[in-house]
Structure formats: C-alpha cells, structure tokens
Write a protein that holds these residues in place. Sequence first.
Motif, PDB file in Angstrom:
ATOM      1  N   GLN A 246       0.819  -1.208   0.000  1.00  0.00           N
ATOM      2  CA  GLN A 246       0.000   0.000   0.000  1.00  0.00           C
ATOM      3  C   GLN A 246       0.859   1.267   0.000  1.00  0.00           C
ATOM      4  OE1 GLN A 246      -2.934  -0.862  -0.966  1.00  0.00           O
ATOM      5  NE2 GLN A 246      -4.220  -0.260   0.755  1.00  0.00           N
ATOM      6  N   LYS A 247       1.944   1.241   0.739  1.00  0.00           N
ATOM      7  CA  LYS A 247       2.818   2.408   0.839  1.00  0.00           C
ATOM      8  C   LYS A 247       3.487   2.715  -0.494  1.00  0.00           C
ATOM      9  CE  LYS A 247       6.746   4.247   3.478  1.00  0.00           C
ATOM     10  NZ  LYS A 247       7.715   3.966   4.574  1.00  0.00           N
ATOM     11  N   GLN A 248       3.914   1.670  -1.215  1.00  0.00           N
ATOM     12  CA  GLN A 248       4.666   1.887  -2.452  1.00  0.00           C
ATOM     13  C   GLN A 248       3.796   1.985  -3.694  1.00  0.00           C
ATOM     14  OE1 GLN A 248       8.289  -0.873  -0.834  1.00  0.00           O
ATOM     15  NE2 GLN A 248       8.405  -0.288  -2.956  1.00  0.00           N
ATOM     16  N   LEU A 249       2.627   1.351  -3.670  1.00  0.00           N
ATOM     17  CA  LEU A 249       1.788   1.369  -4.866  1.00  0.00           C
ATOM     18  C   LEU A 249       0.411   1.985  -4.636  1.00  0.00           C
ATOM     19  CD1 LEU A 249       2.718  -2.108  -6.359  1.00  0.00           C
ATOM     20  CD2 LEU A 249       3.298   0.112  -7.306  1.00  0.00           C
ATOM     21  N   GLY A 250       0.067   2.257  -3.373  1.00  0.00           N
ATOM     22  CA  GLY A 250      -1.160   2.982  -3.094  1.00  0.00           C
ATOM     23  C   GLY A 250      -2.418   2.141  -3.209  1.00  0.00           C
ATOM     24  N   ASP A 251      -3.534   2.755  -2.862  1.00  0.00           N
ATOM     25  CA  ASP A 251      -4.821   2.085  -2.867  1.00  0.00           C
ATOM     26  C   ASP A 251      -5.510   2.288  -4.213  1.00  0.00           C
ATOM     27  OD1 ASP A 251      -6.911   0.636  -1.999  1.00  0.00           O
ATOM     28  OD2 ASP A 251      -7.616   2.069  -0.501  1.00  0.00           O
ATOM     29  N   GLY A 252      -6.632   1.586  -4.437  1.00  0.00           N
ATOM     30  CA  GLY A 252      -7.385   1.739  -5.680  1.00  0.00           C
ATOM     31  C   GLY A 252      -7.008   0.702  -6.709  1.00  0.00           C
ATOM     32  N   PRO A 253      -7.863   0.507  -7.708  1.00  0.00           N
ATOM     33  CA  PRO A 253      -7.657  -0.563  -8.697  1.00  0.00           C
ATOM     34  C   PRO A 253      -6.529  -0.299  -9.681  1.00  0.00           C
ATOM     35  CG  PRO A 253      -9.573   0.743  -9.281  1.00  0.00           C
ATOM     36  CD  PRO A 253      -9.124   1.228  -7.940  1.00  0.00           C
ATOM     37  N   GLY A 254      -6.185   0.980  -9.953  1.00  0.00           N
ATOM     38  CA  GLY A 254      -5.123   1.287 -10.901  1.00  0.00           C
ATOM     39  C   GLY A 254      -5.644   1.591 -12.290  1.00  0.00           C
ATOM     40  N   GLU A 255      -4.736   1.614 -13.256  1.00  0.00           N
ATOM     41  CA  GLU A 255      -5.065   1.970 -14.635  1.00  0.00           C
ATOM     42  C   GLU A 255      -5.708   0.800 -15.365  1.00  0.00           C
ATOM     43  OE1 GLU A 255      -2.627   2.968 -18.771  1.00  0.00           O
ATOM     44  OE2 GLU A 255      -1.612   3.104 -16.831  1.00  0.00           O
ATOM     45  N   PHE A 256      -6.821   1.056 -15.997  1.00  0.00           N
ATOM     46  CA  PHE A 256      -7.544   0.019 -16.733  1.00  0.00           C
ATOM     47  C   PHE A 256      -6.819  -0.310 -18.038  1.00  0.00           C
ATOM     48  CE2 PHE A 256     -10.874  -0.959 -19.961  1.00  0.00           C
ATOM     49  CZ  PHE A 256     -11.231  -2.203 -19.463  1.00  0.00           C
ATOM     50  N   VAL A 257      -6.718  -1.598 -18.373  1.00  0.00           N
ATOM     51  CA  VAL A 257      -6.023  -2.051 -19.571  1.00  0.00           C
ATOM     52  C   VAL A 257      -7.042  -2.495 -20.614  1.00  0.00           C
ATOM     53  CG1 VAL A 257      -4.350  -3.672 -20.515  1.00  0.00           C
ATOM     54  CG2 VAL A 257      -4.040  -2.796 -18.215  1.00  0.00           C
ATOM     55  N   PHE A 258      -6.902  -1.970 -21.822  1.00  0.00           N
ATOM     56  CA  PHE A 258      -7.845  -2.297 -22.890  1.00  0.00           C
ATOM     57  C   PHE A 258      -7.357  -3.455 -23.763  1.00  0.00           C
ATOM     58  CE2 PHE A 258      -8.784   2.073 -21.789  1.00  0.00           C
ATOM     59  CZ  PHE A 258     -10.166   2.115 -21.805  1.00  0.00           C
ATOM     60  N   ASP A 259      -6.039  -3.614 -23.880  1.00  0.00           N
ATOM     61  CA  ASP A 259      -5.475  -4.565 -24.827  1.00  0.00           C
ATOM     62  C   ASP A 259      -5.340  -5.952 -24.188  1.00  0.00           C
ATOM     63  OD1 ASP A 259      -4.043  -5.934 -26.748  1.00  0.00           O
ATOM     64  OD2 ASP A 259      -2.792  -4.217 -27.276  1.00  0.00           O
ATOM     65  N   ASP A 260      -6.385  -6.765 -24.282  1.00  0.00           N
ATOM     66  CA  ASP A 260      -6.385  -8.080 -23.649  1.00  0.00           C
ATOM     67  C   ASP A 260      -5.336  -9.016 -24.244  1.00  0.00           C
ATOM     68  OD1 ASP A 260      -8.459  -7.299 -22.047  1.00  0.00           O
ATOM     69  OD2 ASP A 260     -10.020  -8.146 -23.319  1.00  0.00           O
ATOM     70  N   GLU A 261      -5.132  -8.942 -25.551  1.00  0.00           N
ATOM     71  CA  GLU A 261      -4.185  -9.839 -26.208  1.00  0.00           C
ATOM     72  C   GLU A 261      -2.762  -9.614 -25.711  1.00  0.00           C
ATOM     73  OE1 GLU A 261      -2.680 -11.012 -30.724  1.00  0.00           O
ATOM     74  OE2 GLU A 261      -4.481  -9.782 -30.446  1.00  0.00           O
ATOM     75  N   ARG A 262      -2.365  -8.338 -25.609  1.00  0.00           N
ATOM     76  CA  ARG A 262      -1.013  -8.034 -25.121  1.00  0.00           C
ATOM     77  C   ARG A 262      -0.858  -8.422 -23.648  1.00  0.00           C
ATOM     78  NH1 ARG A 262       1.223  -2.264 -26.623  1.00  0.00           N
ATOM     79  NH2 ARG A 262       3.091  -3.270 -25.805  1.00  0.00           N
ATOM     80  N   MET A 263      -1.911  -8.232 -22.869  1.00  0.00           N
ATOM     81  CA  MET A 263      -1.843  -8.623 -21.466  1.00  0.00           C
ATOM     82  C   MET A 263      -1.665 -10.133 -21.327  1.00  0.00           C
ATOM     83  SD  MET A 263      -1.789  -6.297 -19.161  1.00  0.00           S
ATOM     84  CE  MET A 263      -2.169  -7.356 -17.778  1.00  0.00           C
ATOM     85  N   ASP A 264      -2.360 -10.900 -22.142  1.00  0.00           N
ATOM     86  CA  ASP A 264      -2.222 -12.356 -22.091  1.00  0.00           C
ATOM     87  C   ASP A 264      -0.803 -12.779 -22.447  1.00  0.00           C
ATOM     88  OD1 ASP A 264      -4.843 -12.678 -21.349  1.00  0.00           O
ATOM     89  OD2 ASP A 264      -5.580 -13.077 -23.369  1.00  0.00           O
ATOM     90  N   ARG A 265      -0.215 -12.127 -23.440  1.00  0.00           N
ATOM     91  CA  ARG A 265       1.175 -12.437 -23.814  1.00  0.00           C
ATOM     92  C   ARG A 265       2.125 -12.097 -22.667  1.00  0.00           C
ATOM     93  NH1 ARG A 265      -0.069 -10.200 -29.053  1.00  0.00           N
ATOM     94  NH2 ARG A 265       1.103  -8.318 -28.529  1.00  0.00           N
TER      95      ARG A 265
END
Length: 332
Positions: A246-265
């Motif tokens: 929590q201290k280093q990356l904070g609370d909340g879900p973060g940035e939403f990713v649209f590119d599912d194919e690249r995330m899977d890779r």
Amino acid sequence: MCDLQRQFILCSCALTKPEQREPGILTWSLSQRVGTHVFTMDGIYAFPSSKIERAFTAEWVESQLNSRQCFDFDYQPGEFDQLKIYLGQERTYEPVFLAFLFQNGKWQRELGHGSEYSRKWLAGGKVEFAEKTRLNTLRSYILGELNKVERRYSPEWYYLTLTMLEVEAYDPVALESEPELEYLLEMMLQKADEGLGKSQRPDSAFLKRFDIGLQKAGKNPKILPTVPMRRPLGRKEWYEVWERFQKQLGDGPGEFVFDDERMDRWKLAIGQKDIRLYQLDQQNHQISYELSSYWLPEMVHGDDSFWTDADFTWSLNRDSAGYDHIKGAFSW
C-alpha cells in the motif's frame, strides 16, 4: 483432475496394458505432413478442444512447447509437423484432444478440424510429468485424495488443501533423506491441523488412513511435475507485506487495460521467468501467497486480489468482471 502444474514430458515409451485401460490417461501422437490434400474422416468428426481438464489448456501447452524441450527424445520439429494430445485412447469415438501445428518456427494451436493432408506417423506415447522426487509423489497422493472427497469445503477438503500448501512450500532437495522426510511429514500434518483453527476436524478414520498413505507415498518417488514455490502468508507477515504494498503502490484498482491480447502475452512471458511474486487478498492472509511467477498465468482470475513483484515496483489486479488493472512500473 490432471496433475499437471508446470512441467510435462511427452514420453515415447510404450503404454502397458493397465495404463491403456486408465480412463484419464493422456496420450500423444506426432506426425509429419506428406503428399497432397486427402479426404479424412478426422476432418468431419474430430474438432480440437481448448482444454483437456481445468488448467491443462491449449494456451498453456503451446507456451510450454515453445519455451522448452517437451519430448523425451532428440527431436527438432519440421514445418507442418502436427502434435495431438488426447484424453483417453486415440481410438475412442470423438476423443477429446488438443492439436498443434509447427509453422513459421513455432508451435501454434490448431483451431480447425484437423489436417487435410496425408501424414506419416513419427512418434507417440503417453504424457508423463518430469522429475522423480518424494515431494512430487506426496503432492500427487494428496491430489488423488482430494479427488475422492465428495463435498468441497468439507473438513477433509480443507485439511487436504492445507497439507498440499505445506508440501508445496518445500524444495525437493529437503526430502532426500529418511530423517528429514519423517520430520517434514510430521510438521506438515501439524501445520495443516493448526490451520483449521476452530473449524471442524476430519474424523479419526480419515486422518489415520491419510497419514499411512502419506508415509507410503513419501517413500515411493514417481515421475511427476516439478512444483514451483507457493506458500501462504502468516497473519503477521501478511500485514507487513500488505502495508509495504500500500505504501509503495497505493490504494485503488489502478489503470484500466484495454489490450487483452497483449496482457495475455505478458502474463505468459512473466510466468516463464520464475521470479518471486506476491498474490495478496485484501481481506484474508490465508489465501495470500508468496509464490513463483510460474503460477501467474494459471491462477490470475477475477477474485480482486493483487499480484505484485517482490520489490513492489508494479502490480496487476483482475477485477470480478475479468478486466485487468495495472499500477507502477509495469513494462509490457
């Protein structure tokens, strides 16, 4: 359920008669394309599946074929070589199978109904799992006992699951001597019992039978998969890790990713690096783990937990709707 997690071997040894009768056995065949187009019955009836059982998916097998030598003999794939992995014997009617074609320098999942070219058989056999260790044999025994449990979340199910996590926490070399094995078995069972807390215990007959079976399994190494490191976090450790996260990356879900194919890779790529990660549940230390990145492609799902590297430079969270969110220095 397939005992698959991590390394499988395409073994070219012949199947024994008892093995040929096993309903859940995995077999494979390798063929080379020759000649021209032919009409095949396979093309009409047999369509490749996307998975055989649970995590034994076409995607995962494809990543393994392209990242290491999966055959137990000297083999260099040629263009348009075809590999099929079957659940059950190949001769059964409409078998469940995965199909892969070697094309443009890599194995690719074959999505169609099969090859329309004549083929020459190259090799075949059964799917085995790598490395003879007591640890892997213990793990296989526990998986077998879990398959016998009729009711999920029963006292027996919890006890076996907790024992499995204890087995997975140790390096295989720790089980090389009899005294070490006896000590670790006793400690594993004690921790599994303590992990139940105030919950209902399995009955004494079950515990006695399981203890005897575990002792026998530990003295009879079999060919089974290498188990990547995974251990649950203790309560105090979970608080410390979660606070740093929590201290280093904070609370909340973060940035939403649209590119599912690249995330899977990316998930497959990080999973092959064998680096240390944390999987952190926001509420429960018992389902938060320190683990090898090998588990990431297999375990990440929409349970709202966070995956982060050990230095807390990035995190990945998949929400309950199946969408990915990232934080920090996430390079992909």
